[in-house]
Design an enzyme around this catalytic site. Sequence first.
Site, mmCIF file in Angstrom:
data_model
loop_
_atom_site.group_PDB
_atom_site.id
_atom_site.type_symbol
_atom_site.label_atom_id
_atom_site.label_comp_id
_atom_site.label_asym_id
_atom_site.label_seq_id
_atom_site.Cartn_x
_atom_site.Cartn_y
_atom_site.Cartn_z
ATOM 1 N N LYS A 259 77.048 22.448 80.286
ATOM 2 C CA LYS A 259 78.640 21.741 81.399
ATOM 3 C C LYS A 259 78.106 20.240 81.419
ATOM 4 O O LYS A 259 79.522 19.587 80.349
ATOM 5 C CB LYS A 259 78.516 22.580 82.269
ATOM 6 N N ARG B 284 79.840 22.445 89.846
ATOM 7 C CA ARG B 284 79.970 23.804 88.812
ATOM 8 C C ARG B 284 78.788 23.475 89.392
ATOM 9 O O ARG B 284 77.761 23.288 89.224
ATOM 10 C CB ARG B 284 80.715 23.828 88.245
ATOM 11 N N GLY C 161 75.382 35.639 86.813
ATOM 12 C CA GLY C 161 75.040 35.839 88.391
ATOM 13 C C GLY C 161 74.214 34.695 89.064
ATOM 14 O O GLY C 161 74.218 35.267 90.247
ATOM 15 N N MET D 135 76.367 31.027 91.539
ATOM 16 C CA MET D 135 77.421 30.282 91.414
ATOM 17 C C MET D 135 78.014 29.882 90.023
ATOM 18 O O MET D 135 77.837 29.020 89.915
ATOM 19 C CB MET D 135 76.629 29.299 93.206
ATOM 20 N N ARG E 80 83.593 24.176 74.590
ATOM 21 C CA ARG E 80 82.191 24.760 74.069
ATOM 22 C C ARG E 80 82.624 25.214 72.350
ATOM 23 O O ARG E 80 83.813 26.346 72.106
ATOM 24 C CB ARG E 80 82.029 25.883 74.985
ATOM 25 N N HIS F 131 67.796 63.724 63.563
ATOM 26 C CA HIS F 131 68.825 64.894 62.048
ATOM 27 C C HIS F 131 70.292 64.191 61.824
ATOM 28 O O HIS F 131 70.831 63.518 60.819
ATOM 29 C CB HIS F 131 69.135 66.228 62.293
ATOM 30 N N SER G 297 54.990 50.822 50.430
ATOM 31 C CA SER G 297 56.254 50.876 51.972
ATOM 32 C C SER G 297 55.573 50.634 53.264
ATOM 33 O O SER G 297 55.594 52.669 53.416
ATOM 34 C CB SER G 297 57.608 51.311 50.957
ATOM 35 N N CYS H 222 60.547 50.634 54.753
ATOM 36 C CA CYS H 222 61.577 51.173 54.318
ATOM 37 C C CYS H 222 62.340 51.923 55.671
ATOM 38 O O CYS H 222 63.189 52.610 55.609
ATOM 39 C CB CYS H 222 61.490 52.273 53.157
ATOM 40 N N TYR I 263 59.980 42.900 49.636
ATOM 41 C CA TYR I 263 61.522 42.981 49.661
ATOM 42 C C TYR I 263 61.583 44.239 51.537
ATOM 43 O O TYR I 263 60.732 44.770 51.661
ATOM 44 C CB TYR I 263 61.784 43.982 48.758
#
Lengths: 898, 898
Positions: free
Chosen positions: A32, A102, A111, A113, A347, A462, A788, A855, A875
Amino acid sequence: MTARPDPTNRDHRWVYSFADAPAGDKALLGGKGAGLAAMTDAGLPVPPGFTITTEACVAYQQHGQHFPEGMWTQAREALAEVEAATGRAFGDPDNPLLLSVRSGASVSMPGMMDTVLNLGLNEDTVAGIARQTGDERFAWDAYRRFISMFGEIVMGVEAERFERVLARAKARTDGGRDTDLTPDQLREVVAQYKRLVFGEQRGQAFPDDPSEQLRMAIAAVFDSWDNDRAIHYRRVHSIPDDIGTGVTVQAMVFGNMGWESGTGVAFTRNPSTGEKALYGEYLLNAQGEDVVAGIRTPKPIAEMADDLPEAFERFRQIAATLESHYGDVQDVEFTIEKGTLWLLQTRTAKRSGAAAVRVAVEMVEEGVIDRATALRRVSPEALDGLLHSQVDPSADATVLATGLPASPGAAQGRLVFTSDDAEAEAENGPVVLVRHETSPDDFHGMVASEAVVTARGGMTSHAAVVARGMGLPCVAGAEDLQIDAAGGTLRAGEHTLVAGDWVTVDGATGRILVGQVPTQQPELDDNFRTLMSWADDVRQLGVRANADTGADAETARTFGAEGIGLCRTEHMFFGEERLEAMRAMILADGEGEREAALRRLLPLQREDFAAIFRTMDGLPVTVRLLDPPLHEFLPSLLELTDRVAEIKLALRRAGSMGEMDRLLEDADDARALLRQVDKLHEQNPMLGMRGCRLGLLYPEITRMQARALFEAACECADDGVAVHPEVMVPLVSVADELADQASVVREVAAEVFREHGCEVDFLVGTMIELPRAALTANRIAEHAEFFSFGTNDLTQTTFGLSRDDAGRFLSTYVERGIVDADPFQVLDREGVGELVRTGTERGRSARPDLKVGVCGEHGGEPRSVAFFHEVGLDYVSCSPYRVPVARLAAAHAALGEA
Amino acid sequence: MTARPDPTNRDHRWVYSFADAPAGDKALLGGKGAGLAAMTDAGLPVPPGFTITTEACVAYQQHGQHFPEGMWTQAREALAEVEAATGRAFGDPDNPLLLSVRSGASVSMPGMMDTVLNLGLNEDTVAGIARQTGDERFAWDAYRRFISMFGEIVMGVEAERFERVLARAKARTDGGRDTDLTPDQLREVVAQYKRLVFGEQRGQAFPDDPSEQLRMAIAAVFDSWDNDRAIHYRRVHSIPDDIGTGVTVQAMVFGNMGWESGTGVAFTRNPSTGEKALYGEYLLNAQGEDVVAGIRTPKPIAEMADDLPEAFERFRQIAATLESHYGDVQDVEFTIEKGTLWLLQTRTAKRSGAAAVRVAVEMVEEGVIDRATALRRVSPEALDGLLHSQVDPSADATVLATGLPASPGAAQGRLVFTSDDAEAEAENGPVVLVRHETSPDDFHGMVASEAVVTARGGMTSHAAVVARGMGLPCVAGAEDLQIDAAGGTLRAGEHTLVAGDWVTVDGATGRILVGQVPTQQPELDDNFRTLMSWADDVRQLGVRANADTGADAETARTFGAEGIGLCRTEHMFFGEERLEAMRAMILADGEGEREAALRRLLPLQREDFAAIFRTMDGLPVTVRLLDPPLHEFLPSLLELTDRVAEIKLALRRAGSMGEMDRLLEDADDARALLRQVDKLHEQNPMLGMRGCRLGLLYPEITRMQARALFEAACECADDGVAVHPEVMVPLVSVADELADQASVVREVAAEVFREHGCEVDFLVGTMIELPRAALTANRIAEHAEFFSFGTNDLTQTTFGLSRDDAGRFLSTYVERGIVDADPFQVLDREGVGELVRTGTERGRSARPDLKVGVCGEHGGEPRSVAFFHEVGLDYVSCSPYRVPVARLAAAHAALGEA
């Protein structure tokens, strides 16, 4: 954090005015403070103020919760500059300066102030404000707000206590609203508020001294750095504890000083679509918290052009300046005090996936950013939403239950509880299949459904795997669902639905919603294609797709896959007719019967392979030999036991000898099947008779699969299709397993080529999915032309954790920070990653030209893709819908390294 | 093999007479050749002969199945020496020399050509032999034997064909035995044998030329090196293919030349007991094969002193010479030809475990060998037999079925099929429990039984693990058994037994025998204790035992355990009453109920811990926190489904409203339990909710266990017992899991110490049983004071192979040589071993004084123990009965390195 300044060093600079702060030093000023300094620097109208550095916060903690020496003096000096700039004086009854205080760390951190407004008010200054504004009600309302905010945030009085006082006061008015309170009534509220604080604080009065108020507010910000919520948040998000927070102290401006005042929030481009036009809302004669409280409905920002044309024009220009200054879309908070525009914050704007893509591409076209920056601006995950329909975020929805987001996309339909019902009911309109868990028996039901929900199973159950493959939305493991399939009801919490009721499934978030909730369809436009092409130019990793059918392969190719990295042949048997042939093979008594069953399977496999080869013309296709435990294809022991019991029951009731004879026969069949299934039953099927172990014991299975594959390859090659098959042997742990299976495959290839008078180039390689395979990769590479990594199974065995059974505790582990992320979603670099690296290095040490890919599900997960890039794989392969995500993630990885 | 000689080099030495062969060069001469050379060298009466070297065999293979050049000439020269020494001539009709031809590689190798005797006979020489011996029958019998032996072994005619001819001939005699055949009948047999060979060989006649016979026999030995059985044997036993076999050619001597002739085999000491006295048997007027054929019963060697006193005395002296020459017990073959003693072979005698121990210790006392040699002479596995009763090897036994040798020892009893029956019937005499598989529910039945047999499960199934812990003989996974528990019958092949029938279980070999077969009881004598004390002096590895109860600990201490390396707390709940409390804990609804159930378990655990601490006074005791999947303690889903079905059935038949009400209640209970069990059901329990995952989700379990442990420790310490508890957290994969559980344990310890006003030193450490734990051992060691490798589970996850489900294919893998040995029995050095090494090194890199042990089944397996020594572990821990094995194996490892 660099070396920490000594808390007793009064010469150290603890405080910076916005005007002379080092705007680029976010670590020192907090987000800020840095933003306000930058805006001030750019000559924008920012209410004057100063920032107390994050260093001061750290020093405060070290110094036994005392301000570091010199800090307060420096703050007073900075405050004097604010007084000079505004022409007001802090605490001056005639011309009072009010402040906002602030917190602001260098990373966003809920969380802590947040904000105290109107600081500096007391019985004297409130009168001054009333006089200056000529609005007594405004002054006392501001004072009332200040006490409750300060009382709650700084002094720890429960907000509810203040609300009750206010509610009682409002009840005494005619209208019953805030605005119906008269100045006198507000004065009374203030008095009661103060008594409340006095009582709650056991005799400590609400501070009247503005200077004391400021000192307390600053200390409260510092203290909130170490409250439980903040500490927990830092732990979960791996934020260091010693970076501290900054404190910004700024002159108040008021949007509620009449109808030439106002407040608003606007984005420089539309955060939802990316369209280049101001987007946002504002309220005349209001403070920011009024917008949030929802008491009055804000107006679209465009209407400000009529209400306050000058201020609007000035804001438009400033917004453009801000965007070009930061080179990105801005989210700007502003206040107009009696016609004068003030900027309170700017921002980088959060945006939808679609907006991110459009903005990135258009900004390159506008010359604002380069392509690399454009690529970096779009998060790979954001693309995922673009490829699937989504639940309209603005729609009202009642959540029935929440499970795992197993396959993205939104869909709706009427509830069915069995796959047969799904098939039957689908003719009358869309259905959603809800099951405890699915098995290959449910395949026809899944095909008929718009979405599938299970009460059990994980991200790789599955249902989840099949649904992802099909692009079918799926929520898995929604444990709160109580399914009574026989009774046709579904209960969850207070809701009870019956078969035929509408539900909407949100596969992206794991929510099951009651009724028909509006959804939005995906659109892939030119911007998307442009961005993808830039990604392809940059990335070094190849991107393939996991696809089991021609249709999957089609999708994969549409999304830009450069080959198939994993074709799971067992998935080809999930259809009902095929399942039957598969069962015959598994239950075969001896090699002869098995070969007969295999002969039935051969043409089906050949047909599937041919479809995939044709679709992937010119690209490599990796086909994995049969992998899963055979009993996955059999009815479950429980079901069979149940069936035997049912037949027994029916026997007792049999009305005729004929019926009894028939039942006795049924019972014999059921018992025989039960015996066979029981024989194949395994305690831990994941660690049992599967993968190449099948092929080693029953080489006829490998031979059939190889024959189907090479026959399909020859057939396609005859038609001019360029086929590049890669045969992959699964679950190898010992090099000789691969040697054996590879030789079977090569033998069959030679046979088929001879028969067909044709020759096709192919590779034989293996999955590396067991720790032992990674450790002995040099031995294995002697027989493998490619590797793989099957990171799903490798994660299972490295952690000793079944994907299906981990649900019960893995979420707890993630919440408590024992693991950074679910290792089945994000590759575990430390353990599994070491095996991937070791396996790659050792494999290439034995065979330098070894092709290495991955994979597992991780192949489409950006953080994991970055790791695979780092290790130097050739890959990644992922589900078709994740291909664009992987392409962009691979580009990010390449850019990150550059 | 050193550089191979060139097959065309005719100057190379391919053949050595016994008299001038390099007796020490077993690689060159083969075992047999080297032995004969050594005996000749020592001046012992050995029939003259020569050896064709192993090099010649290799050269033969390289040379396209031709003798290397010069070999045959050298062989003829050596043969001439034999002729000179014997005064006979090869092929001389008047004074013929007959030869034996044998193979002999440097390692013993079944599957190769063995022996051809009486080579050199033909129509001419047989007449010479008849004339010389004056025994026509002898001559023709020798000729008959030669043809069948040569025909079968060298020419490949089936032995059965010869036997049929002989049988027909015998049928024509009065007595029907070999010895009833007259010379003329034998002559006819010879003629028929020759026609048979001619027919089978398609016109190739049986060779009459002795020189041709010799050439063919030598080639046959060379060829047999590469027959399928020999190749398979080499592959399975990792014997190189290129070491070749030697061929020994030796003058025949005849033990069947009348009553001053004879043949026999004797050991220089009793191979069964180790007693220092000649032990063996002999037959007068016989050839070696007569002894083997069992037609006549041989006499104990001692009686030879009466029959042939001179030859006996000479043999006694020679036996003593041989034993002291080789420094070990010898197994000697001899023949007496007309009063003259000839030695045919000597080799180191195989012996029983008891004999090995006694001989080793007595030979040290006699000054023949040193202690290190004595230790090396006893194989650790041989000790295993000493510690358990055994089936009398000489007893006649009918094998009902064979399974895995899951827990050694022999026992017998009457068949029972349920644990309740076991308990009830045990009052009337010993019982053997036969089950499909066992569960904790069967514990009381196992306690009541003499032995346990399962049709399912592997070496580490519930039955196997519990039985080993209890020292109860067990055969697991006897898959041929068809158990009908309801019907009370047991079928296997052609046998059907009913409940109450006697069976004998041989846990050492995995055999289940019909009826009461005699067994032998173990004896631990002074020799055993002496040898063990020498082992303890030498070894560097500590040896602890896995023990779950005070009784186990007692056994462990008796066998010399230096502590408890693994106390499995879940095993403490296998008793019926305890199981009930355990189930209440598992099925508890919420933390409150669970804590109530835990309070019931606490005193039981405390009592168990105290018993162990007292027994192990002064020694460390490692207690593992609860590890296994909770549902192991629950009735199986199948059983419950069955039960629900049964109740339904009963409902249909209910005779009264009251009965119906009761049944409905039962049904509700059963269904409720079914639901809960179903909820806890896991697809792969081995990879599920177990180990520290339990403690992390339900810290109250860890707290209860820690409290029981520290309360017991304080109580014992108060009584003056020296307690050294080591608390072990199981199944850690992430360092923070251990950090969490260790802090719970330490907290409870502090609490208990405060309450009891006492303090006990203790360690907190972890099992390393997952690949990830080994790989991140440095991180884990930050929180662990000791590591214990759980190599069972580590093998499971490294190979991706469940111990319980591997049975179906692992044996095939071992047979086919894909793995060298079952990795659950012998540690896999390449994969699992690397993780053990890595884990140890990384653990110690973070904490140099980290104590590292191993507590898997491998801790008592000699080859694995050698590896753990090599890696530098501090100790191994194994089942109590394996402790002596581990002590000796550890000594071997230390000696091997020295």
